[in-house]
Write a protein that holds these residues in place. Structure first.
Motif, PDB file in Angstrom:
ATOM      1  N   SER A  26       0.825  -1.216   0.000  1.00 44.38           N
ATOM      2  CA  SER A  26       0.000   0.000   0.000  1.00 44.38           C
ATOM      3  C   SER A  26       0.858   1.266   0.000  1.00 44.38           C
ATOM      4  O   SER A  26       1.764   1.416   0.826  1.00 44.38           O
ATOM      5  CB  SER A  26      -0.909   0.010   1.221  1.00 44.38           C
ATOM      6  N   THR A  54      -4.926   4.801  -9.477  1.00 45.35           N
ATOM      7  CA  THR A  54      -6.186   4.097  -9.688  1.00 45.35           C
ATOM      8  C   THR A  54      -6.573   4.221 -11.152  1.00 45.35           C
ATOM      9  O   THR A  54      -6.457   5.301 -11.747  1.00 45.35           O
ATOM     10  CB  THR A  54      -7.294   4.668  -8.793  1.00 45.35           C
ATOM     11  N   HIS A  72      -8.488  -4.368  -5.975  1.00 44.88           N
ATOM     12  CA  HIS A  72      -7.413  -3.466  -5.559  1.00 44.88           C
ATOM     13  C   HIS A  72      -6.051  -4.039  -5.941  1.00 44.88           C
ATOM     14  O   HIS A  72      -5.854  -5.250  -6.059  1.00 44.88           O
ATOM     15  CB  HIS A  72      -7.503  -3.123  -4.067  1.00 44.88           C
ATOM     16  N   TYR A 126      -7.640  -0.297  -8.215  1.00 46.04           N
ATOM     17  CA  TYR A 126      -7.421   0.842  -7.326  1.00 46.04           C
ATOM     18  C   TYR A 126      -6.376   0.561  -6.258  1.00 46.04           C
ATOM     19  O   TYR A 126      -6.013  -0.579  -5.988  1.00 46.04           O
ATOM     20  CB  TYR A 126      -8.739   1.299  -6.696  1.00 46.04           C
ATOM     21  N   GLU A 129      -6.162   0.021  -0.618  1.00 47.08           N
ATOM     22  CA  GLU A 129      -7.323  -0.582   0.047  1.00 47.08           C
ATOM     23  C   GLU A 129      -6.971  -1.071   1.437  1.00 47.08           C
ATOM     24  O   GLU A 129      -7.837  -1.108   2.328  1.00 47.08           O
ATOM     25  CB  GLU A 129      -7.857  -1.740  -0.801  1.00 47.08           C
ATOM     26  N   ASN A 136      -7.949   5.248   0.262  1.00 49.08           N
ATOM     27  CA  ASN A 136      -8.502   4.206  -0.598  1.00 49.08           C
ATOM     28  C   ASN A 136      -8.915   4.780  -1.945  1.00 49.08           C
ATOM     29  O   ASN A 136      -9.708   5.719  -2.026  1.00 49.08           O
ATOM     30  CB  ASN A 136      -9.706   3.585   0.122  1.00 49.08           C
ATOM     31  N   GLU A 158     -12.989  -9.632  -4.300  1.00 45.69           N
ATOM     32  CA  GLU A 158     -12.367  -9.985  -3.025  1.00 45.69           C
ATOM     33  C   GLU A 158     -12.404 -11.508  -2.838  1.00 45.69           C
ATOM     34  O   GLU A 158     -13.237 -12.193  -3.421  1.00 45.69           O
ATOM     35  CB  GLU A 158     -13.117  -9.317  -1.874  1.00 45.69           C
ATOM     36  N   THR A 308     -16.598  -4.870   3.193  1.00 42.12           N
ATOM     37  CA  THR A 308     -15.718  -4.748   2.032  1.00 42.12           C
ATOM     38  C   THR A 308     -16.097  -3.498   1.255  1.00 42.12           C
ATOM     39  O   THR A 308     -17.080  -2.811   1.566  1.00 42.12           O
ATOM     40  CB  THR A 308     -15.804  -5.977   1.089  1.00 42.12           C
ATOM     41  N   ASP A 309     -15.345  -3.241   0.205  1.00 44.88           N
ATOM     42  CA  ASP A 309     -15.585  -2.056  -0.610  1.00 44.88           C
ATOM     43  C   ASP A 309     -16.863  -2.131  -1.436  1.00 44.88           C
ATOM     44  O   ASP A 309     -17.173  -1.169  -2.151  1.00 44.88           O
ATOM     45  CB  ASP A 309     -14.384  -1.806  -1.537  1.00 44.88           C
TER      46      ASP A 309
END
Length: 358
Positions: A26, A54, A72, A126, A129, A136, A158, A308-309
């Motif tokens: 990250s 992103t 991600h 992206y 995350e 994010n 995911e 989750t997103d």
């Protein structure tokens, strides 16, 4: 710069390994974002936009519906598990294999191999995350460029071990403050011990009955739990304040306002401060696009018991599900891995769902 060849893009397993072998902890996603952007740019049938690290790619075929595939690019820090290795049992080991580059690879593979899907497709790749929400990439887009995320339905790739996990719970953290009165511990009766009084908060939590709620055929079990407690002034002082941190996981029939109202009702009589909140997401399985996808993925589904997103899409009014080849129980572990057969099974399901007539 890493180049993802046509041969790699054509094979979801090879593509998974290629993405996992690009270090992208990250905040360090520039190299992998460059590689994915270069691959998308060569395809010709996609409009590609980059915002920081992103990427959003879109088909513009004039179909009546649009579906988003999102994944991600980042991982948690390296822990002796980089680069990847393949064992004799057809398992790919290494950082990101489960969470979630095997899923992200499937989105890129679909982008590369299905130029004429049955509905228009969008793809989001992206950054950031795995760290704080304000960084994010999907969160930033939802606030600054929501039009790039517009869709009728979204699939977040995911890890779910190949099972559709619909929607997600919301999550809220709150600080419950119990007030007392300071005094010298040698004359404790002249004060009021806030730590002792916090037992009433803990008793209320211990007696709390968590709801089980069915939403669109998915059963979500809520939870309300103390996650930390603190207070005290000195070894000879009766404390005048004690703080109990609680975490509330709420079903997607409640929005954040309703969740907050519930917390304040449970802890009426105490100071309640909401310290963090993220929305829930309804399953959206009543949408034809979702029903089609569940059928393509084997017909089985369950509730996502976690956050989750997909909730980012919920804030934009887009129903979303989680679906990917990784095992969520292996996320962030040193022995993270993914089975090759599950990558291929998930790839087949996605391709059957999106593929149009040539």
């Amino acid at each position: 710069m890493t180049v993802l060849s046509e041969a790699v893009l054509a094979d979801p397993v090879a593509l998974t390994r290629a993405l996992c072998d690009i270090r992208s902890v990250s905040g360090e996603e520039a190299e992998i974002c460059d590689a994915v952007e270069g691959a998308l740019a060569r395809l010709g049938h996609l409009k590609v936009e980059r915002v920081g690290n992103t990427l959003v790619a879109r088909t513009e075929l004039g179909r009546g519906k649009r579906v988003m595939l999102a994944g991600h690019l980042d991982t948690v820090p390296v822990n002796g598990n980089f680069p990847t290795r393949l064992d004799d049992d057809d398992r790919l080991w290494g950082l990101g294999t489960s969470d979630m580059k095997s899923g992200t690879a499937l989105a890129l593979w679909i982008a590369a191999t299905v130029p004429k899907p049955k509905f228009d497709l969008s793809f989001a790749f992206y950054d950031c995350e795995e760290i704080e929400a304000e960084r994010n990439g999907l969160n930033r887009l939802s606030k600054s460029r929501p039009e790039l995320l517009a869709a009728d339905f979204a699939i977040l790739l995911e890890p779910t071990y190949g099972m559709v996990e619909a929607g997600c719970q919301g999550t809220m953290r709150a600080r419950i403050t119990v007030r007392g009165k300071r005094a010298h511990s040698a004359r404790s009766w002249t004060g009021k011990n806030a730590i002792h009084d916090a037992a009433r908060v803990l008793h209320r939590l211990n007696a709390y009955g968590a709801r089980e709620v069915e939403v669109d055929g998915c059963v979500y079990r809520e939870g309300l739990n103390a996650v930390s407690i603190g207070g005290g002034v000195a070894g000879n002082v009766i404390p005048d304040e004690c703080r109990v941190e609680v975490n509330y996981r709420f079903a997607p029939d409640r929005d954040e306002a309703a969740a907050e109202a519930h917390l304040r009702e449970v802890f009426i009589g105490w100071d309640v401060e909401i310290t963090d909140s993220a929305p829930s997401c309804r399953p959206g399985l009543d949408r034809p696009e979702a029903a089609e996808f569940v059928a393509a993925a084997g017909g089985e589904f369950r509730a996502k018991l976690g956050w989750t997103d997909v909730a980012r899409f919920a804030t934009l009014g887009i129903p979303a599900v989680n679906f990917g080849p990784g095992d969520p129980n292996l996320a962030h572990k040193q022995d993270e891995h993914v089975e090759i057969d599950i990558i291929r099974d998930c790839a087949d399901a996605l391709r059957a769902y999106v593929k149009g007539r040539s």
